[in-house]
Design a protein around this motif. Structure first.
Motif, PDB file in Angstrom:
ATOM      1  N   ALA A  71       0.827  -1.203   0.000  1.00 17.68           N
ATOM      2  CA  ALA A  71       0.000   0.000   0.000  1.00 17.68           C
ATOM      3  C   ALA A  71       0.864   1.257   0.000  1.00 17.68           C
ATOM      4  N   VAL A  72       1.937   1.256   0.821  1.00 10.39           N
ATOM      5  CA  VAL A  72       2.833   2.415   0.866  1.00 10.39           C
ATOM      6  C   VAL A  72       3.512   2.621  -0.480  1.00 10.39           C
ATOM      7  N   LEU A  73       3.948   1.514  -1.101  1.00 12.49           N
ATOM      8  CA  LEU A  73       4.605   1.609  -2.398  1.00 12.49           C
ATOM      9  C   LEU A  73       3.665   2.184  -3.442  1.00 12.49           C
ATOM     10  N   LEU A  74       2.434   1.734  -3.435  1.00  9.81           N
ATOM     11  CA  LEU A  74       1.457   2.248  -4.397  1.00  9.81           C
ATOM     12  C   LEU A  74       1.191   3.727  -4.184  1.00  9.81           C
ATOM     13  N   LEU A  75       1.165   4.149  -2.917  1.00  8.23           N
ATOM     14  CA  LEU A  75       0.939   5.562  -2.631  1.00  8.23           C
ATOM     15  C   LEU A  75       2.107   6.408  -3.119  1.00  8.23           C
ATOM     16  N   GLN A  76       3.333   5.887  -2.899  1.00  5.80           N
ATOM     17  CA  GLN A  76       4.501   6.634  -3.341  1.00  5.80           C
ATOM     18  C   GLN A  76       4.553   6.749  -4.853  1.00  5.80           C
ATOM     19  N   VAL A  77       4.249   5.664  -5.538  1.00  8.63           N
ATOM     20  CA  VAL A  77       4.264   5.680  -6.991  1.00  8.63           C
ATOM     21  C   VAL A  77       3.170   6.588  -7.513  1.00  8.63           C
ATOM     22  N   GLY A  78       2.031   6.577  -6.852  1.00  8.94           N
ATOM     23  CA  GLY A  78       0.911   7.365  -7.320  1.00  8.94           C
ATOM     24  C   GLY A  78       1.056   8.844  -7.027  1.00  8.94           C
ATOM     25  N   HIS A  79       1.844   9.233  -6.014  1.00  8.13           N
ATOM     26  CA  HIS A  79       1.992  10.641  -5.641  1.00  8.13           C
ATOM     27  C   HIS A  79       3.075  11.275  -6.501  1.00  8.13           C
ATOM     28  N   ARG A  80       2.720  12.170  -7.363  1.00  8.35           N
ATOM     29  CA  ARG A  80       3.657  12.817  -8.264  1.00  8.35           C
ATOM     30  C   ARG A  80       3.629  14.322  -8.034  1.00  8.35           C
ATOM     31  N   THR A  81       4.770  14.949  -8.289  1.00  4.06           N
ATOM     32  CA  THR A  81       4.930  16.380  -8.040  1.00  4.06           C
ATOM     33  C   THR A  81       5.278  17.089  -9.339  1.00  4.06           C
ATOM     34  N   GLU A  82       4.679  18.244  -9.558  1.00  7.60           N
ATOM     35  CA  GLU A  82       4.985  19.056 -10.732  1.00  7.60           C
ATOM     36  C   GLU A  82       6.216  19.905 -10.426  1.00  7.60           C
ATOM     37  N   VAL A  83       7.277  19.729 -11.220  1.00  8.25           N
ATOM     38  CA  VAL A  83       8.536  20.425 -10.970  1.00  8.25           C
ATOM     39  C   VAL A  83       9.029  21.096 -12.257  1.00  8.25           C
ATOM     40  N   VAL A  84      10.020  21.977 -12.070  1.00 10.53           N
ATOM     41  CA  VAL A  84      10.642  22.677 -13.199  1.00 10.53           C
ATOM     42  C   VAL A  84      11.843  21.871 -13.692  1.00 10.53           C
ATOM     43  N   THR A  85      11.969  21.735 -15.005  1.00 13.24           N
ATOM     44  CA  THR A  85      13.100  21.019 -15.605  1.00 13.24           C
ATOM     45  C   THR A  85      13.870  21.951 -16.531  1.00 13.24           C
ATOM     46  N   VAL A  86      15.085  21.532 -16.862  1.00 15.06           N
ATOM     47  CA  VAL A  86      15.916  22.267 -17.815  1.00 15.06           C
ATOM     48  C   VAL A  86      15.755  21.594 -19.177  1.00 15.06           C
ATOM     49  N   VAL A  87      15.486  22.379 -20.211  1.00 13.78           N
ATOM     50  CA  VAL A  87      15.234  21.797 -21.538  1.00 13.78           C
ATOM     51  C   VAL A  87      16.349  22.092 -22.535  1.00 13.78           C
ATOM     52  N   ARG A  88      17.280  22.969 -22.188  1.00  6.44           N
ATOM     53  CA  ARG A  88      18.420  23.192 -23.081  1.00  6.44           C
ATOM     54  C   ARG A  88      19.607  23.687 -22.269  1.00  6.44           C
ATOM     55  N   ASP A  89      20.793  23.650 -22.863  1.00  4.83           N
ATOM     56  CA  ASP A  89      22.021  24.017 -22.157  1.00  4.83           C
ATOM     57  C   ASP A  89      21.975  25.476 -21.699  1.00  4.83           C
ATOM     58  N   VAL A  90      22.378  25.691 -20.454  1.00  4.64           N
ATOM     59  CA  VAL A  90      22.463  27.042 -19.896  1.00  4.64           C
ATOM     60  C   VAL A  90      23.842  27.184 -19.254  1.00  4.64           C
ATOM     61  N   VAL A  97      26.992  29.017 -17.100  1.00  2.00           N
ATOM     62  CA  VAL A  97      27.108  29.722 -15.815  1.00  2.00           C
ATOM     63  C   VAL A  97      26.990  31.222 -16.033  1.00  2.00           C
ATOM     64  N   GLY A  98      26.147  31.883 -15.241  1.00  4.87           N
ATOM     65  CA  GLY A  98      25.974  33.320 -15.349  1.00  4.87           C
ATOM     66  C   GLY A  98      24.923  33.747 -16.350  1.00  4.87           C
ATOM     67  N   GLN A  99      24.432  32.807 -17.171  1.00  2.00           N
ATOM     68  CA  GLN A  99      23.427  33.152 -18.174  1.00  2.00           C
ATOM     69  C   GLN A  99      22.077  33.391 -17.514  1.00  2.00           C
ATOM     70  N   VAL A 100      21.351  34.388 -18.017  1.00  2.00           N
ATOM     71  CA  VAL A 100      20.025  34.704 -17.494  1.00  2.00           C
ATOM     72  C   VAL A 100      19.022  33.683 -18.031  1.00  2.00           C
ATOM     73  N   LEU A 101      18.224  33.098 -17.139  1.00  4.36           N
ATOM     74  CA  LEU A 101      17.252  32.079 -17.528  1.00  4.36           C
ATOM     75  C   LEU A 101      16.036  32.715 -18.186  1.00  4.36           C
ATOM     76  N   THR A 102      15.543  32.078 -19.249  1.00  6.96           N
ATOM     77  CA  THR A 102      14.317  32.489 -19.916  1.00  6.96           C
ATOM     78  C   THR A 102      13.315  31.339 -19.855  1.00  6.96           C
ATOM     79  N   GLU A 103      12.074  31.617 -20.228  1.00  5.33           N
ATOM     80  CA  GLU A 103      11.062  30.557 -20.221  1.00  5.33           C
ATOM     81  C   GLU A 103      11.398  29.468 -21.229  1.00  5.33           C
ATOM     82  N   GLN A 104      12.116  29.817 -22.293  1.00  4.86           N
ATOM     83  CA  GLN A 104      12.495  28.825 -23.303  1.00  4.86           C
ATOM     84  C   GLN A 104      13.533  27.836 -22.776  1.00  4.86           C
ATOM     85  N   ASP A 105      14.239  28.201 -21.713  1.00  5.20           N
ATOM     86  CA  ASP A 105      15.252  27.306 -21.131  1.00  5.20           C
ATOM     87  C   ASP A 105      14.629  26.259 -20.213  1.00  5.20           C
ATOM     88  N   LEU A 106      13.363  26.478 -19.823  1.00  2.00           N
ATOM     89  CA  LEU A 106      12.757  25.670 -18.766  1.00  2.00           C
ATOM     90  C   LEU A 106      11.507  24.964 -19.253  1.00  2.00           C
TER      91      LEU A 106
END
Length: 233
Positions: free
Chosen positions: A54-73, A75-84
């Motif tokens: 039951a605990v395993l099923l709950l853990q697998v079923g509980h998902r979180t919406e997070v921010v990911t990186v979609v292209r190379d950024v 060091v020091g570069q300003v992040l844009t919506e296209q990067d994320l």
């Protein structure tokens, strides 16, 4: 006096010699008694297994919406919506990631480290501060393979820029007794080794007063980079 033999009387008209014996009742076998302790242990194991599933099923079923990186950024570069981007993942509580609801808050900030596509964005990987602070200058320093430290150069690493005699020029006796001139600096970014030459370019932040001196040492081939201790001492 002769003895007479008594003959058994027929049953339902069937002579005794023709009568068939009835079915034999098998002996009763007493049921094996089960120990209460074994039964209790079995029930406990079944319950524990069910709870784990039951605990395993709950853990697998509980998902979180997070921010990911979609292209190379870089060091020091300003992040844009296209990067994320955004993703729904089963996130371990020990993993710190920027929630999808906070995506707007990281746009416009600078990458504190190099970001790669497909990775989750952590709060510590972005900063609102410029990597080159007021009163500082950025000096690029090219290091040959034999000059590159074995320790990885990371943003924020404190270093010293050391003035050394140029190749082929021997220092005088007076100069050899004098400690070399040094400039304090901080690593802002280190490139990967260039194909073929193996040269690594390190961007070092120094004070505005020391920047031109460090650049002159680099141009003359009279500079070496030395890592400071973690506490800066």
């Amino acid at each position: 006096m002769s003895k007479t033999h008594e003959r058994a009387a027929p049953v339902n008209g069937v002579p005794p010699q023709m009568q068939v014996a009835g079915p034999v009742t098998p002996p009763r076998v007493s049921a094996r008694r089960r120990r209460p302790g074994v039964i209790a242990l079995s029930l406990a194991l079944i319950a524990a297994g069910g709870a784990g599933v039951a605990v395993l099923l709950l853990q697998v079923g509980h998902r979180t919406e997070v921010v990911t990186v979609v292209r190379d950024v870089q060091v020091g570069q300003v992040l844009t919506e296209q990067d994320l981007g955004e993703a729904s993942v089963a996130l371990d509580p020990a993993v710190k990631a920027v929630g999808a609801d906070d995506l707007k808050s990281v746009v416009g900030k600078r990458a504190a480290v190099e970001l790669k596509p497909g990775s989750l964005l952590a709060p510590s990987q972005v900063t609102k501060d410029s990597l080159v602070k007021p009163g500082e200058q950025l000096v690029p320093i090219g290091l040959k393979p034999e000059q590159v430290p074995a320790t990885d150069l990371v943003p924020g690493q404190k270093v010293k820029l050391v003035h050394v005699p140029a190749q082929g020029i021997a220092a005088s006796d007076a100069e050899s007794d004098t400690p070399p001139e040094t400039i304090a600096g901080r690593v802002v970014k280190a490139s990967k080794a260039a194909p073929g030459t193996g040269v690594v370019v390190v961007d070092v932040a120094t004070t505005t007063a020391d920047g031109p001196t460090a650049a002159a040492w680099v141009s003359a081939g009279m500079l070496r980079l030395v890592l400071d201790a973690p506490d800066g001492s």
